[in-house]
Motif scaffolding. Structure first.
Motif, PDB file in Angstrom:
ATOM      1  N   LYS A  30      13.230   4.315  -8.146  1.00  0.00           N
ATOM      2  CA  LYS A  30      11.928   4.917  -7.843  1.00  0.00           C
ATOM      3  C   LYS A  30      11.317   4.304  -6.585  1.00  0.00           C
ATOM      4  N   ILE A  31      11.390   2.992  -6.463  1.00  0.00           N
ATOM      5  CA  ILE A  31      10.837   2.282  -5.318  1.00  0.00           C
ATOM      6  C   ILE A  31      11.655   2.580  -4.075  1.00  0.00           C
ATOM      7  N   SER A  32      12.970   2.550  -4.194  1.00  0.00           N
ATOM      8  CA  SER A  32      13.862   2.734  -3.043  1.00  0.00           C
ATOM      9  C   SER A  32      13.771   4.125  -2.448  1.00  0.00           C
ATOM     10  N   ASN A  33      13.500   5.109  -3.288  1.00  0.00           N
ATOM     11  CA  ASN A  33      13.467   6.498  -2.828  1.00  0.00           C
ATOM     12  C   ASN A  33      12.121   6.890  -2.259  1.00  0.00           C
ATOM     13  N   PHE A  34      11.153   5.999  -2.311  1.00  0.00           N
ATOM     14  CA  PHE A  34       9.817   6.375  -1.872  1.00  0.00           C
ATOM     15  C   PHE A  34       9.615   6.057  -0.407  1.00  0.00           C
ATOM     16  N   LYS A  56       0.811  -1.213   0.000  1.00  0.00           N
ATOM     17  CA  LYS A  56       0.000   0.000   0.000  1.00  0.00           C
ATOM     18  C   LYS A  56       0.845   1.263   0.000  1.00  0.00           C
ATOM     19  N   LYS A  57       2.052   1.168   0.564  1.00  0.00           N
ATOM     20  CA  LYS A  57       2.876   2.378   0.689  1.00  0.00           C
ATOM     21  C   LYS A  57       3.256   2.973  -0.670  1.00  0.00           C
ATOM     22  N   TYR A  58       3.157   2.169  -1.744  1.00  0.00           N
ATOM     23  CA  TYR A  58       3.512   2.666  -3.069  1.00  0.00           C
ATOM     24  C   TYR A  58       2.316   3.218  -3.836  1.00  0.00           C
ATOM     25  N   ASP A  59       1.140   3.224  -3.204  1.00  0.00           N
ATOM     26  CA  ASP A  59      -0.080   3.644  -3.896  1.00  0.00           C
ATOM     27  C   ASP A  59      -0.010   5.055  -4.460  1.00  0.00           C
ATOM     28  N   SER A  60       0.722   5.914  -3.774  1.00  0.00           N
ATOM     29  CA  SER A  60       0.709   7.325  -4.179  1.00  0.00           C
ATOM     30  C   SER A  60       1.857   7.711  -5.106  1.00  0.00           C
ATOM     31  N   ILE A  61       2.585   6.752  -5.636  1.00  0.00           N
ATOM     32  CA  ILE A  61       3.605   7.076  -6.641  1.00  0.00           C
ATOM     33  C   ILE A  61       2.874   7.457  -7.921  1.00  0.00           C
ATOM     34  N   LYS A  62       2.934   8.707  -8.273  1.00  0.00           N
ATOM     35  CA  LYS A  62       2.154   9.215  -9.399  1.00  0.00           C
ATOM     36  C   LYS A  62       2.813   8.923 -10.747  1.00  0.00           C
ATOM     37  N   GLY A 103       7.062  -4.805 -14.451  1.00  0.00           N
ATOM     38  CA  GLY A 103       7.833  -4.974 -13.223  1.00  0.00           C
ATOM     39  C   GLY A 103       6.920  -5.309 -12.057  1.00  0.00           C
ATOM     40  N   PHE A 104       7.550  -5.718 -10.965  1.00  0.00           N
ATOM     41  CA  PHE A 104       6.818  -6.131  -9.766  1.00  0.00           C
ATOM     42  C   PHE A 104       7.651  -5.809  -8.543  1.00  0.00           C
ATOM     43  N   CYS A 105       7.004  -5.358  -7.476  1.00  0.00           N
ATOM     44  CA  CYS A 105       7.706  -5.247  -6.199  1.00  0.00           C
ATOM     45  C   CYS A 105       6.723  -5.483  -5.055  1.00  0.00           C
ATOM     46  N   GLN A 106       7.237  -6.151  -4.030  1.00  0.00           N
ATOM     47  CA  GLN A 106       6.454  -6.402  -2.828  1.00  0.00           C
ATOM     48  C   GLN A 106       7.397  -6.804  -1.709  1.00  0.00           C
ATOM     49  N   SER A 107       7.043  -6.425  -0.501  1.00  0.00           N
ATOM     50  CA  SER A 107       7.840  -6.792   0.669  1.00  0.00           C
ATOM     51  C   SER A 107       7.096  -7.837   1.495  1.00  0.00           C
ATOM     52  N   ASN A 108       7.826  -8.430   2.443  1.00  0.00           N
ATOM     53  CA  ASN A 108       7.260  -9.400   3.387  1.00  0.00           C
ATOM     54  C   ASN A 108       6.618 -10.619   2.710  1.00  0.00           C
ATOM     55  N   LEU A 109       7.274 -11.113   1.686  1.00  0.00           N
ATOM     56  CA  LEU A 109       6.803 -12.321   1.017  1.00  0.00           C
ATOM     57  C   LEU A 109       7.470 -13.551   1.615  1.00  0.00           C
ATOM     58  N   ASN A 110       6.871 -14.704   1.369  1.00  0.00           N
ATOM     59  CA  ASN A 110       7.448 -15.973   1.791  1.00  0.00           C
ATOM     60  C   ASN A 110       8.104 -16.654   0.604  1.00  0.00           C
ATOM     61  N   LEU A 111       9.062 -17.526   0.879  1.00  0.00           N
ATOM     62  CA  LEU A 111       9.793 -18.171  -0.204  1.00  0.00           C
ATOM     63  C   LEU A 111       8.864 -18.961  -1.114  1.00  0.00           C
ATOM     64  N   TRP A 112       7.824 -19.597  -0.545  1.00  0.00           N
ATOM     65  CA  TRP A 112       6.912 -20.379  -1.383  1.00  0.00           C
ATOM     66  C   TRP A 112       6.080 -19.496  -2.304  1.00  0.00           C
ATOM     67  N   THR A 172       0.185   1.380 -11.670  1.00  0.00           N
ATOM     68  CA  THR A 172       0.300   0.155 -10.886  1.00  0.00           C
ATOM     69  C   THR A 172      -1.029  -0.586 -10.777  1.00  0.00           C
ATOM     70  N   ARG A 173      -0.912  -1.862 -10.467  1.00  0.00           N
ATOM     71  CA  ARG A 173      -2.055  -2.722 -10.190  1.00  0.00           C
ATOM     72  C   ARG A 173      -1.719  -3.606  -9.000  1.00  0.00           C
ATOM     73  N   LYS A 174      -2.766  -4.028  -8.264  1.00  0.00           N
ATOM     74  CA  LYS A 174      -2.621  -5.011  -7.184  1.00  0.00           C
ATOM     75  C   LYS A 174      -3.514  -6.190  -7.525  1.00  0.00           C
ATOM     76  N   SER A 175      -2.923  -7.375  -7.611  1.00  0.00           N
ATOM     77  CA  SER A 175      -3.718  -8.535  -8.023  1.00  0.00           C
ATOM     78  C   SER A 175      -4.029  -9.477  -6.870  1.00  0.00           C
ATOM     79  N   GLY A 176      -3.215  -9.450  -5.818  1.00  0.00           N
ATOM     80  CA  GLY A 176      -3.428 -10.356  -4.703  1.00  0.00           C
ATOM     81  C   GLY A 176      -2.819 -11.728  -4.895  1.00  0.00           C
ATOM     82  N   CYS A 177      -1.958 -11.871  -5.909  1.00  0.00           N
ATOM     83  CA  CYS A 177      -1.307 -13.161  -6.163  1.00  0.00           C
ATOM     84  C   CYS A 177       0.107 -12.913  -6.670  1.00  0.00           C
TER      85      CYS A 177
END
Length: 196
Positions: free
Chosen positions: A192-196, A110-116, A140-149, A120-125
């Motif tokens: 872009k992601i790192s600086n946000f 959610k923290k990236y929602d306001s990158i104008k 491209g894709f980015c997400q934190s707190n994912l599991n290895l599986w 972006t899209r959120k699919s939930g998978c």
């Protein structure tokens, strides 16, 4: 249970790491099946037809092969090290776009929602997000707190499709951060992601 039983028939000595069963150590601890039987569980539970089965093989501390299957759309993405990435038997490659403004990104936080500056899209998978990057549907894709599986299969599929992924410590099973894209835009996207 069905997936694990079938994999055991072919490789009975391989170890198994699964979201549902945890780590099952076998005689061969250097080869580990990494299984997520339903990635996108919330989508599945709410009747949203966007989820996948994800299976990766960790061998000698490297993901050597992976498969992501969307049973609703009957779409299969798979790869093996040095043998390319495929979608339903057709070779796939990551996007060739060069401008972030022309790209579409899957963002899991959610923290990236306001990158104008990016769309972006959120699919939930996460598994399908990675597969879509590999096939050029997403750039491209980015997400934190994912599991290895969530990501094991997607890592090798993206690499074999010519994509770029940040370094992932495969010895950690949880709280993993992933940034993946085509090489053309990776530096700019990561910045872009790192600086946000």
């Amino acid at each position: 249970r069905i997936i694990i039983d079938e994999l055991k028939k072919g490789k009975p000595n391989f170890s198994i790491l699964s979201e549902e069963t945890g780590f099952e150590r076998k005689k061969d601890a250097k080869n580990i099946w990494i299984i997520d039987p339903i990635d996108g569980t919330i989508n599945f539970l709410h009747g949203i037809p966007h989820f996948a089965i994800s299976i990766g093989l960790l061998s000698d501390d490297e993901i050597k092969s992976g498969l992501i299957f969307d049973p609703i759309k009957n779409e299969m993405f798979y790869a093996e090290k040095n043998n390319g990435a495929y979608f339903n038997n057709e070779r796939i490659r990551v996007s060739k776009k060069n401008e972030l403004s022309e790209c579409l990104f899957a963002i899991g936080d959610k923290k990236y929602d306001s990158i104008k500056e990016i769309t972006t899209r959120k699919s939930g998978c996460a598994a399908l997000d990675l597969a879509y990057v590999a096939s050029g549907r997403y750039d491209g894709f980015c997400q934190s707190n994912l599991n290895l599986w969530d990501i094991a299969a997607g890592l090798i599929i993206i690499k074999e499709a010519g994509g770029v992924i940040n370094n992932i410590d495969l010895k950690n099973h949880k709280n993993l951060n992933v940034i993946a894209s085509s090489p053309n835009i990776n530096d700019e996207f990561t910045k872009k992601i790192s600086n946000f």
